[in-house]
Design a protein around this motif. Structure first.
Motif, PDB file in Angstrom:
ATOM      1  N   VAL A  60       0.859  -1.171   0.000  1.00 29.40           N
ATOM      2  CA  VAL A  60       0.000   0.000   0.000  1.00 29.40           C
ATOM      3  C   VAL A  60       0.899   1.224   0.000  1.00 29.40           C
ATOM      4  O   VAL A  60       1.689   1.429   0.906  1.00 29.40           O
ATOM      5  CB  VAL A  60      -0.914   0.012   1.250  1.00 29.40           C
ATOM      6  N   ASP A  89      -1.919   5.818  -2.166  1.00 25.57           N
ATOM      7  CA  ASP A  89      -3.158   5.066  -2.009  1.00 25.57           C
ATOM      8  C   ASP A  89      -3.879   5.505  -0.744  1.00 25.57           C
ATOM      9  O   ASP A  89      -5.090   5.721  -0.736  1.00 25.57           O
ATOM     10  CB  ASP A  89      -2.880   3.561  -1.933  1.00 25.57           C
ATOM     11  N   GLU A  90      -3.118   5.644   0.351  1.00 24.74           N
ATOM     12  CA  GLU A  90      -3.736   6.006   1.608  1.00 24.74           C
ATOM     13  C   GLU A  90      -4.224   7.442   1.588  1.00 24.74           C
ATOM     14  O   GLU A  90      -5.251   7.770   2.165  1.00 24.74           O
ATOM     15  CB  GLU A  90      -2.753   5.782   2.745  1.00 24.74           C
ATOM     16  N   GLU A 125      -6.586  -6.473   7.343  1.00 21.05           N
ATOM     17  CA  GLU A 125      -6.508  -5.084   6.880  1.00 21.05           C
ATOM     18  C   GLU A 125      -7.024  -4.164   7.981  1.00 21.05           C
ATOM     19  O   GLU A 125      -7.839  -4.575   8.817  1.00 21.05           O
ATOM     20  CB  GLU A 125      -7.315  -4.915   5.593  1.00 21.05           C
ATOM     21  N   LYS A 144      -6.869  -1.084   4.658  1.00 20.06           N
ATOM     22  CA  LYS A 144      -5.643  -1.332   3.899  1.00 20.06           C
ATOM     23  C   LYS A 144      -4.690  -2.244   4.666  1.00 20.06           C
ATOM     24  O   LYS A 144      -4.787  -2.400   5.877  1.00 20.06           O
ATOM     25  CB  LYS A 144      -4.928   0.001   3.602  1.00 20.06           C
TER      26      LYS A 144
END
Length: 706
Positions: A323, A327-328, A644, A682
């Motif tokens: 990740v 993305d975050e 996640e 995530k």
């Protein structure tokens, strides 16, 4: 100066506080940036081994350094203190220990009740010779993810605290010792650093029962000694030939450690560790346990893959997909729109509706009603205020459960444990009190079957600390069905009950054991022995195949399918497991390096996603600010650490899947209620778990005394 003070917001807990007192001009001698240790804080408990002594004719107070080696103590010099003052301070310490242990005030307590806290020296014995590890020993080959041969940074000088010095107490007994490599998680560089070859041991203080320490030593002496407890988050890996665990410092900081053994040495260390942990948690001798129960306890620490699972075609490559920060960031931009409840109280419970897309949140003696709208949003609808019994006495519900197609909300009143209270949701008012029994309390409730709340079924299941029974609100008088009642003589300390789609029951206890029933009123078909950690919640799949039990630091997953013997193919709800073929419990836990970023773990009761005609494929829980979900399909294949996470700014009180949905999770925070799609959780990284955290230097961790 030594003082005793209360721990803020935690009843019956006290701290011993050592404060530096400067004489005039002393503070100016410190160079800018020097560490001063102006205040040292120690949680007061029996484990401190507090006692009084004398040094050069002056009174002193001595206590264990719980952050240090088992043989290290602090000594506070109190020159000029008279005997009455010393005796008063000593009594105050014992009062604090009494309140922490018994969770009640020590006022009006007789001095004789403090005797149990007065330290008694062990009988003098000749210390065992220290076993040395040659620095010339050939190192064990390191796995790729571990950073081998890392040189430790030099020790940083510290300014010592006032009037506190360390003394040694050498009385320790070695139970097992094996050569291993020691690794320490480097939080900045996100890798395990090799600290060299050590002798990994499990030790116990001589003359003290059920207290064990995990230790490491080399030619230089003892490097660490961490007490074996249920909070270590231990993890054995046969693939990596390793034991990984977490250690929490006195200041709450977390570190992650790893022993890596030779192949032939891991099994013996695993068995001795399991034995030591079991005795610590049960305060009882391992030798009294049946052989099959010993095997059950040891198997809970192993990482063997689960059996009899279809080989579904999943894209295993996603396990290794990292990740990225972008993305975050994108996820944060999507954001969840939290909805605040009015009032000064905090949210304490969440129950997700079965009909009509509603969720209900307990906040003090009010209940907030929320609707689930399109696009993973939660909308505040109304507040049901000032909950009160039909007689008008207000209360804060201890537990709530939806009933009869979400038309009723059944509540438990902590002030009246013999009754349940029925709230008509449409009227927003408690309309009935159901007196269950005059003598037996109702500590836990569950629906008659897993999907009974979607029907007009009126009966429900109740449990006290040692009884299981059916409740029928339609009967006259007390509501317990006498013909469907099972009570145990001993105090089983039942802590939760869950039902399958066909109404079979799984009952957990604070002792850690699990009982499986095919119906109420009969003996359990299966009784799984306790591992020692209290179970705080339990859930079961609709078909009864799998159970997930929640403890503070891990989830226990159990496959109830009987694999061999006369009843092979049946479930433990219907038949008993053969004594030699009990199910192998699987621990779902967070990786140690993730815990090092997250801090202390305290799970909320885990839940499977549920829906009529739907297969369970996810498990959700929370800890602190984090919502955590496991992919159940991957778990059944043996991938126990594929989870996640999503972090929130506020504490997560409770979370659960929306009924009939395996993607949308309803989340109750202390002051907000929201929904999150499972795709927004995530894979955990340092950036997602502790984006702004700063970690102490590696030398401060490695070289500090434990």
């Amino acid at each position: 100066m030594a003082t005793i003070r209360r721990v803020p917001n935690i009843e019956h807990n006290f701290q011993l506080v050592i404060t530096r007192v400067y004489e005039e001009g002393d503070q100016e001698l410190l160079e800018e940036g020097d560490e001063t240790d102006e205040e040292r804080v120690f949680l007061i408990s029996h484990e401190l081994e507090f006692r009084t002594s004398e040094s050069d004719g002056e009174p002193t107070f001595v206590w264990r350094d719980l952050d240090g080696d088992v043989d290290e103590f602090y000594e506070f010099l109190a020159p000029g203190t008279n005997n009455p003052t010393r005796a008063f301070f000593e009594t105050c310490m014992y009062q604090a220990m009494y309140e922490r242990k018994f969770k009640k005030s020590a006022e009006n307590t007789r001095d004789s009740e403090f005797q149990q806290f007065i330290w008694q020296p062990p009988a003098p014995k000749v210390p065992a010779a220290r076993r040395k590890v040659s620095s010339k020993t050939e190192p064990i080959s390191s796995p790729t993810p571990l950073a081998a041969d890392a040189e430790p940074a030099p020790e940083q000088p510290t300014y010592p605290p006032p009037q506190v010095k360390k003394t040694l107490d050498p009385s320790m007994e070695t139970l097992i010792a094996r050569e291993a490599e020691l690794y320490l998680w480097d939080a900045e560089n996100e890798t395990f650093d090799n600290q060299g070859i050590v002798m990994a041991s499990i030790m116990r203080p001589k003359g003290i029962l059920f207290q064990y320490y995990l230790t490491a030593e080399n030619d230089s002496g003892l490097l660490l000694a961490h007490q074996i407890t249920g909070d270590m988050n231990q993890r054995f890996s046969h693939k990596m030939l390793s034991l990984t665990w977490n250690y929490q410092g006195h200041d709450g900081s977390q570190s992650s450690w790893l022993f890596r053994f030779r192949e032939e040495q891991l099994a013996a260390f695993l068995e001795k560790f399991s034995e030591s942990l079991w005795e610590t948690l049960h305060q009882s001798q391992w030798s009294k346990l049946k052989a099959e129960d010993q095997n059950y306890a040891v198997s809970a620490n192993e990482d063997v893959e689960m059996l009899d699972v279809e080989n579904e075609e999943d894209d295993e490559d996603e396990y290794s997909t990292p990740v990225t920060e972008s993305d975050e960031d994108e996820e944060d931009e999507e954001g969840d729109m939290p909805t605040a409840l009015p009032g000064s109280d905090r949210n304490s419970q969440l129950t997700v509706g079965y009909k009509g897309d509603r969720s209900y949140v307990v906040r003090g003696n009010h209940i907030g009603v929320f609707s689930h709208s399109v696009g993973d949003a939660v909308k505040y609808c109304a507040t049901i205020s000032n909950l009160a019994t039909p007689k008008g006495k207000q209360f804060t519900p201890q537990h709530v459960m939806l009933h009869e197609q979400d038309t009723k909300l059944v509540m438990m009143n902590p002030a009246d444990p013999h009754s349940l209270f029925n709230m008509d949701i449409e009227r927003g008012k408690i309309v009935e009190e159901w007196k269950v029994h005059d003598d037996i309390t109702v500590d836990h409730i569950a629906p008659d079957s897993k999907f009974a709340p979607t029907t007009r079924e009126q009966t429900l299941v109740g449990a006290s600390h040692n009884a299981l029974f059916r409740i029928d609100p339609r009967v006259s008088g007390t509501k317990m069905v006498e013909s469907q009642f099972k009570q145990y003589v001993s105090k089983n300390k039942f802590s939760g009950v869950a039902t399958t789609a066909s109404g079979k029951l799984a009952v957990a206890s604070e002792k850690g054991d699990i009982r499986l029933f095919d119906s109420i009123g009969k003996n359990a078909k299966t009784a799984l022995p306790p591992l020692g950690d209290p179970i705080i919640g339990i859930d079961v799949t609709a078909d009864g195949r799998y159970i997930v039990a929640t403890t503070k630091t891990y989830l226990l997953l159990i496959d109830t399918l009987i694999g061999e013997g006369r009843y092979a193919g049946a479930l433990g709800f219907d038949r008993s497991f053969p004594a030699t073929s009990k199910p192998i419990p699987r621990r779902l836990q967070l990786r140690n390096e993730h815990v090092a970023y997250m801090g202390s773990i305290s799970f909320t009761p885990a839940k499977f996603n549920q829906g009529e005609g739907q297969e369970e494929n996810a498990i959700v829980t929370s800890s602190g600010q984090f919502v955590i979900a496991w992919d159940f399909k991957k778990v059944k294949k043996g991938h126990l650490d594929q989870y996640e996470i999503k972090k929130y700014e506020d504490h997560v009180v409770q979370d659960n899947f929306k009924f009939g949905d395996d993607k949308e999770i309803i989340v109750a925070l202390h002051n907000n209620v929201l929904a999150v799609n499972k795709k927004n959780l995530k894979k955990p990284t340092r950036h997602s778990l502790a984006p702004e955290a700063s970690f102490g230097s590696r030398s401060n961790i490695v070289n500090a005394p434990y």
